[in-house]
Design an enzyme around this catalytic site. Structure first.
Site, short mmCIF file in Angstrom:
data_model
loop_
_atom_site.label_atom_id
_atom_site.label_comp_id
_atom_site.label_asym_id
_atom_site.label_seq_id
_atom_site.Cartn_x
_atom_site.Cartn_y
_atom_site.Cartn_z
N TYR A 29 0.02 0.47 -10.31
CA TYR A 29 0.46 1.54 -9.39
C TYR A 29 -0.52 2.75 -9.86
CZ TYR A 29 3.31 5.63 -8.20
OH TYR A 29 3.91 6.78 -7.57
N LYS A 33 -3.04 5.24 -7.56
CA LYS A 33 -2.82 6.70 -7.34
C LYS A 33 -4.23 7.23 -7.99
CE LYS A 33 1.19 6.75 -5.75
NZ LYS A 33 1.49 7.36 -4.57
#
Ligand SMILES: NC(=O)C1=CN([C@@H]2O[C@H](COP(=O)(O)OP(=O)(O)OC[C@H]3O[C@@H](n4cnc5c(N)ncnc54)[C@H](OP(=O)(O)O)[C@@H]3O)[C@@H](O)[C@H]2O)C=CC1
Ligand SMILES: CC1=C(/C=C/C(C)=C/C=C/C(C)=C/C=O)C(C)(C)CCC1
Length: 338
Positions: free
Chosen positions: A205, A209
């Site tokens: 993740y 990002k």
């Protein structure tokens, strides 16, 4: 993901605010693995997302549709994977669209799977036909699988990058040309604090990002280079938000954010043309310290923060190493040092 478009017509050039709103990996393939007999939970391949869609979409409609001088009409367009689906934390996009209409704007919900390029491109064409050009695009959809790198499935890594960053390419490439033509528009990238500070147990993740933060920064520089000052960008990096996206986030010094506060800050940033927004703003210190201090000093500071959140196999935190967690739903997990 959701697309939200707010069209403004009148004195201002025709345009819209489009946001791919809240995101959350749900559905069978993204369901976190768990041993037989374990109760289902939403820690990792999180189920359907939290309640941020409702305040974000209605607030956007209310704040951006009506109060601007010269605006005679506004429309909001929402799209979700399944616009009729409601979750434990929020209403479906159809309900949200209905509420937006009650606020006096046009609103429609569309079905889009943002992990599929063709789906996004098809939806973007339909949006343009139905609603006109988009003037504000908010790439907000995101998925998360909370686990250590080696425990993730290959398809989870793929999905994370498809939704959290590649989708941004497809939506921006669909809507940017008309913004450039009119030299008018705004692109919002919903990234994360995890895209500024590498986060353990969120390697997948976090790196997606970081890519989103890089995308926004590079795009902004490119727009400046092209002399298109009228097309602006805002990159939003919130710390944990209380939407159920990541479960049980806790920290000694930093409170979990409420979605309404994040939406409100985003709206003011869009209106002020801010390019990078960290929430809370105190996180600027962490980001600054990262480039000033050696790793061991940083680790000492981090340890005092006692950040923890639930992974699909338990609770990860900074308090104890190897101690069995007492948190409900984290029976099998050992607390580990973040
Ligand atoms: N909550 C947090 O702690 C933080 C969140 N963020 C970011 O904020 C954004 C919103 O998250 P949040 O509101 O918390 O989470 P939510 O779970 O509420 O929202 C998830 C949304 O993403 C949509 N989505 C997921 N996958 C797809 C897909 N393939 N196609 C279309 N839609 C998809 C979901 O649609 P559907 O409803 O149809 O499932 C849902 O609306 C994300 O980008 C997240 O990374 C950033 C920092 C912190
Ligand atoms: C500050 C800080 C950390 C960063 C945590 C962050 C930035 C978590 C963000 C997670 C989010 C926002 C997830 C959902 O989107 C570390 C690296 C754990 C170490 C301790 C200090």
């Amino acid at each position: 993901m959701s697309l939200e478009t707010l069209c403004q017509e009148g004195a201002a050039p025709p345009g819209c605010l489009a946001a791919n709103a809240t995101s959350g990996a749900s559905s069978a393939p993204e369901t976190p693995r768990r041993p037989p007999g374990d109760p289902p939970h939403r820690a990792a391949g999180h189920e359907g997302g939290g309640h941020s869609a409702l305040p974000s979409l209605t607030a956007t409609a209310r704040n951006l549709a009506s109060p601007h001088p010269g605006t005679s009409q506004a429309s909001t367009l929402l799209s979700f994977r399944d616009p009729t689906r409601s979750g434990a934390y929020r209403e479906g996009a159809e309900d949200t669209a209905a509420q937006a209409r009650e606020l006096g704007v046009q609103a429609r919900a569309y079905k889009v799977d943002c992990s599929r390029r063709e789906d996004i491109q098809r939806a973007a064409e339909q949006v343009k036909k139905d609603m006109g050009e988009v003037c504000i695009l908010v790439n907000n959809a995101g998925v998360v699988f909370v686990d250590d790198l080696l425990s993730l499935e290959d398809h989870e890594i793929q999905k994370t990058f498809d939704v959290n960053i590649l989708a941004h390419f497809w939506t921006v490439r669909a809507f940017l040309p008309s913004m450039l033509e009119r030299n008018h528009g705004h692109i919002v990238t919903v990234a994360s604090m995890s895209g500024k500070i590498g986060t353990p147990l969120l390697v997948n993740y976090s790196s997606s990002k970081f890519a989103a933060v890089g995308f926004a920064e590079a795009l902004q520089a490119e727009l400046r280079l092209l002399g298109r000052d009228g097309v602006r960008t805002t990159c939003l990096c919130p710390y944990f938000v209380n939407t159920g996206f990541v479960q049980n986030p806790q920290s000694r010094f930093v409170d979990v954010l409420e979605p309404e506060a994040v939406v409100s800050r985003l709206l003011s940033a869009i209106l002020a043309g801010e390019t990078l927004v960290l929430i809370p703003s105190s996180m600027h210190c962490n980001v600054l310290l990262k480039s000033l201090l050696p790793t061991r000093a940083l680790q000492a500071i981090y340890a005092t923060m006692a950040i923890s959140f639930k992974t699909r196999s338990g609770l990860a935190g900074t308090k104890t190493s190897g101690e069995e967690s007492q948190e409900p739903g984290a029976e099998r997990g050992a607390k580990v040092r973040l």
